[in-house]
Design an enzyme around this catalytic site. Structure first.
Site, PDB file in Angstrom:
ATOM      1  N   ILE A   1     -19.187 -75.113  50.569  1.00  0.00           N
ATOM      2  CA  ILE A   1     -18.761 -75.565  51.899  1.00  0.00           C
ATOM      3  C   ILE A   1     -19.945 -76.098  52.678  1.00  0.00           C
ATOM      4  O   ILE A   1     -19.889 -77.190  53.257  1.00  0.00           O
ATOM      5  CB  ILE A   1     -18.096 -74.394  52.668  1.00  0.00           C
ATOM      6  CG1 ILE A   1     -16.834 -73.922  51.934  1.00  0.00           C
ATOM      7  CG2 ILE A   1     -17.757 -74.834  54.085  1.00  0.00           C
ATOM      8  CD1 ILE A   1     -16.199 -72.694  52.555  1.00  0.00           C
TER       9      ILE A   1
ATOM     10  N   GLY B   1     -27.362 -73.776  54.406  1.00  0.00           N
ATOM     11  CA  GLY B   1     -28.248 -73.567  55.544  1.00  0.00           C
ATOM     12  C   GLY B   1     -29.626 -73.137  55.102  1.00  0.00           C
ATOM     13  O   GLY B   1     -29.973 -73.155  53.912  1.00  0.00           O
TER      14      GLY B   1
ATOM     15  N   ALA C   1     -28.990 -69.388  53.509  1.00  0.00           N
ATOM     16  CA  ALA C   1     -27.950 -69.127  52.527  1.00  0.00           C
ATOM     17  C   ALA C   1     -27.065 -70.353  52.350  1.00  0.00           C
ATOM     18  O   ALA C   1     -27.133 -71.316  53.112  1.00  0.00           O
ATOM     19  CB  ALA C   1     -27.105 -67.921  52.973  1.00  0.00           C
ATOM     20  N   THR C   2     -26.248 -70.286  51.302  1.00  0.00           N
ATOM     21  CA  THR C   2     -25.237 -71.310  51.039  1.00  0.00           C
ATOM     22  C   THR C   2     -23.864 -70.651  51.149  1.00  0.00           C
ATOM     23  O   THR C   2     -23.675 -69.515  50.702  1.00  0.00           O
ATOM     24  CB  THR C   2     -25.423 -71.910  49.639  1.00  0.00           C
ATOM     25  OG1 THR C   2     -26.723 -72.483  49.552  1.00  0.00           O
ATOM     26  CG2 THR C   2     -24.380 -72.996  49.378  1.00  0.00           C
TER      27      THR C   2
ATOM     28  N   LYS D   1     -20.905 -66.099  51.642  1.00  0.00           N
ATOM     29  CA  LYS D   1     -22.229 -66.595  52.019  1.00  0.00           C
ATOM     30  C   LYS D   1     -23.256 -65.913  51.119  1.00  0.00           C
ATOM     31  O   LYS D   1     -23.370 -64.687  51.116  1.00  0.00           O
ATOM     32  CB  LYS D   1     -22.484 -66.262  53.486  1.00  0.00           C
ATOM     33  CG  LYS D   1     -23.752 -66.860  54.070  1.00  0.00           C
ATOM     34  CD  LYS D   1     -23.782 -66.600  55.575  1.00  0.00           C
ATOM     35  CE  LYS D   1     -24.932 -67.314  56.258  1.00  0.00           C
ATOM     36  NZ  LYS D   1     -24.925 -67.079  57.713  1.00  0.00           N
TER      37      LYS D   1
ATOM     38  N   ASP E   1     -28.660 -67.593  68.259  1.00  0.00           N
ATOM     39  CA  ASP E   1     -28.677 -68.874  67.539  1.00  0.00           C
ATOM     40  C   ASP E   1     -27.446 -69.697  67.887  1.00  0.00           C
ATOM     41  O   ASP E   1     -26.811 -70.286  67.009  1.00  0.00           O
ATOM     42  CB  ASP E   1     -28.750 -68.638  66.031  1.00  0.00           C
ATOM     43  CG  ASP E   1     -29.141 -69.908  65.275  1.00  0.00           C
ATOM     44  OD1 ASP E   1     -29.769 -70.790  65.894  1.00  0.00           O
ATOM     45  OD2 ASP E   1     -28.817 -70.015  64.083  1.00  0.00           O
TER      46      ASP E   1
END
Length: 638
Positions: A24, A27, A30-31, A47, A141
């Site tokens: 999806i 980052g 993580a992915t 994640k 964030d």
């Protein structure tokens, strides 16, 4: 054609429960993948921390912290966290899957939002953030990438990767975290974050939604940080005059450089937003400003807003005695003005209807019509005709293409661009890739390398974790002898990309056991991992009894677990003892020694020529081993 390597996570079963389907987003930490929870049969977002961060305890702690922070929140406007764990050295987090886009995607498509759209998104984000602040959690964030807009209209706040329990002054304790465009002045100057830092970031987001741009830009991050610390955010209306003053005030309140002048937390800002919402959402039309015409009166003095109509050459105070023709002229003027106002009202009504129609049409186009977003269906593994039909039924145009694929058989669909599960506009073109099979790659020569060296050289292929062991007198133990494919045959000069193969590694030579005692030989072979079986013992004139004559390999080459067949000596083969009874001692000795026996004598040698053999042991014709002793008894006859 060359293609990017496939993501090794696609198709993997994580922790025996989550089947990874597609990627999806990716980052810094993580992915995120789309996966299926096989236990509960539902789609989830999983994640997975980047592998290069797995050994960094700081990042791993932050990753686990995200799960714990988000799991403490149960709110309709916060992404739910279902599970967290570790599979081997891979840390993962399982979250609610929301098909849709992010606020960043929306801003890319529409540049800026209307005040009404901004209010809707701001209300939802503040609601979720208020729940976090109430639970003592600071997000730290906030940015458009972390605001998720689901296809069903839900708006949720996610990615608590930098979240931390709030205290009076929560410091980062390390380099500044968060995205530089949304950092509050106190984070820039002192590294301190609390709930008011989230409010500042939300104020910057609101400014960006209303104007289509961030308030501060620069070529380097430090330039932007400097502006946050030393300048005040301008009112959004200076960039977009259509922004209502109430939203101007809300943004300026949230982005005050002094944290004490901002809302203390999201609940306070949410309450203020909801107080302003009725006025902000008002669609009442304001008429054009103008003077109020009043027929002459005696008691009403003229003001800036009131104009008294009087005949020419007369004062306002004498307007009571107005001639009939003057009154009639004023009446005509008033009638004409009323008619103009009515016509203007009709035009305004028509304009409102037109804008309403355009809004409805636009909403249909982007909501359910050709301009709406839809997920790309899963087609991997399907035949091309079936996959094309599925894509067309989902509202996409299909552009066939080809690429190699190490897993999907030749002739089947290996994937699409955009990837399956990604959102794309109906009517847009989706490239459908048909697999050409795996790419054929040159196989490096790894014979003689250590096992680790060989695995590194063969990283383009799938090398089995367990190597095959083989005995070799020519290759040092621990070194690679050969590489075999899935069929057990040696691989050729070229082999399919990510094809399965196994290393054959030397364990040294088979222990030599010929000439050793049978017990010693058996121990040596079994300690080397070999099985031992025996044939019938054989006579040997050269090998002593119970010593191994031969060791035969039942397989060639030999592997641990194979069998060695031993042949053990029974010593020399026995022969018949010659009959020497009645012969002189000299003759008997000569005959027996010629037959291969040793002789035991009782008489001194001086009597051998005249003494006669009376008896022998073993007896005549009995079998005895060559070299064994025969005893003779002689006597002298006078």
């Amino acid at each position: 054609m060359t293609t990017a390597p496939a993501d090794p996570m696609i198709g993997r079963l994580v922790d025996g429960r989550y089947q990874v389907r597609s990627r999806i987003a990716r980052g810094g930490m993580a992915t995120v993948y789309l996966a299926t929870d096989l236990r509960l049969e539902r789609r989830v977002a999983i994640k997975i921390m980047h592998g290069h961060l797995a050994d960094d305890n700081t990042f791993k702690t932050r990753f686990v912290q995200e799960a714990r922070s988000a799991a403490r929140l149960a709110h309709p406007n916060v992404v739910n966290v279902f599970d967290q764990g570790q599979d081997a050295d891979m840390a993962y987090l399982v979250m609610e899957y929301l098909p849709g886009i992010t606020l960043r995607d929306l801003l890319k498509d529409y540049k800026r939002l209307t005040p009404e759209q901004t209010i809707d998104i701001l209300d939802a984000v503040l609601s979720g953030l208020a729940a976090a602040h109430k639970a003592g959690i600071v997000h730290r964030d906030l940015k458009p990438e972390n605001v998720l807009l689901a296809d069903d209209g839900r708006i949720k706040l996610g990615d608590f990767g930098l979240a931390r329990a709030a205290s009076a002054n929560t410091a980062t304790g390390q380099a500044l975290l968060g995205t530089i465009a949304y950092l509050s002045p106190e984070l820039v100057t002192r590294g301190i974050a609390d709930a008011r830092s989230d409010i500042y970031a939300l104020g910057i987001m609101t400014y960006e939604m209303l104007t289509g741009e961030q308030p501060y830009v620069g070529e380097a991050p430090m330039q932007i940080a400097y502006q946050h610390a030393n300048e005040s955010v301008p009112a959004p209306s200076t960039r977009n005059p259509s922004v209502p003053p109430e939203l101007d005030e809300l943004v300026l309140w949230a982005t005050s450089r002094d944290p004490d002048e901002r809302p203390a937390d999201a609940r306070i800002m949410l309450d203020r937003l909801r107080e302003l919402e009725p006025a902000l959402r008002s669609t009442a039309l304001r008429g054009a400003s103008g003077d109020t015409m009043v027929l002459g009166t005696r008691d009403l003095a003229p003001t800036a807003e009131t104009r008294v109509i009087a005949p020419a050459g007369r004062s306002a105070t004498g307007a009571v005695a107005v001639a009939d023709e003057e009154v009639e002229g004023d009446a005509v003027a008033l009638a004409n003005a009323a008619s103009r106002r009515r016509r203007r009202g009709y035009w305004l009504l028509a304009l409102v209807l037109l804008l309403t129609g355009l809004a409805a049409g636009t909403g249909w186009y982007f909501g359910a019509g050709p301009g709406s977003l839809a997920p790309v269906p899963q087609t991997a593994g399907m035949l091309p005709d079936n996959a094309a039909q599925a894509l067309e039924e989902a509202g996409f145009q299909v552009e066939p293409a080809e690429r190699t694929d190490p897993e999907i058989p030749k002739g089947q669909v290996s994937g699409t661009d955009p990837d399956e599960g990604a959102l794309a506009r109906r009517g847009s073109v989706v490239r459908m890739f048909v697999s050409l099979g795996p790419q054929m790659l040159d196989v490096p020569n790894v014979a003689g390398m250590t096992e680790d060296e060989a695995r590194a050289a063969l990283d383009a292929f799938t090398v089995a974790d367990d190597s095959a062991e083989q005995f070799s007198a020519d290759v040092e133990a621990g070194r690679v002898i050969a590489v075999v494919g899935a069929d057990g045959a040696a691989v050729a000069a070229q082999y399919p990309e990510r094809g399965a193969m196994t290393l054959v590694v030397s364990v040294g030579p088979v222990p030599p056991v010929e000439g050793r005692a049978v017990a010693e030989a058996q121990t040596l072979l079994e300690d080397a991992g070999l099985k031992v079986e025996f044939t019938d013992a054989q006579y040997s004139p050269d090998v002593p009894v119970d010593v191994v004559i031969t060791a035969d390999w039942l397989d060639d080459p030999m592997n641990p677990g194979d069998t060695v067949r031993l042949t053990v000596s029974k010593g020399p083969e026995p022969i018949a003892v010659p009959n020497v009874v009645g012969k002189t001692m000299s003759e008997a000795i000569q005959i027996l020694e010629a037959a291969g026996f040793t002789v035991e004598k009782e008489l001194p040698e001086i009597f051998w020529p005249i003494a006669t053999v009376q008896e022998q042991t073993p007896a005549a014709d009995e079998l005895a081993a060559p070299g064994s002793s025969v005893r003779i008894v002689g006597s002298i006859t006078l």
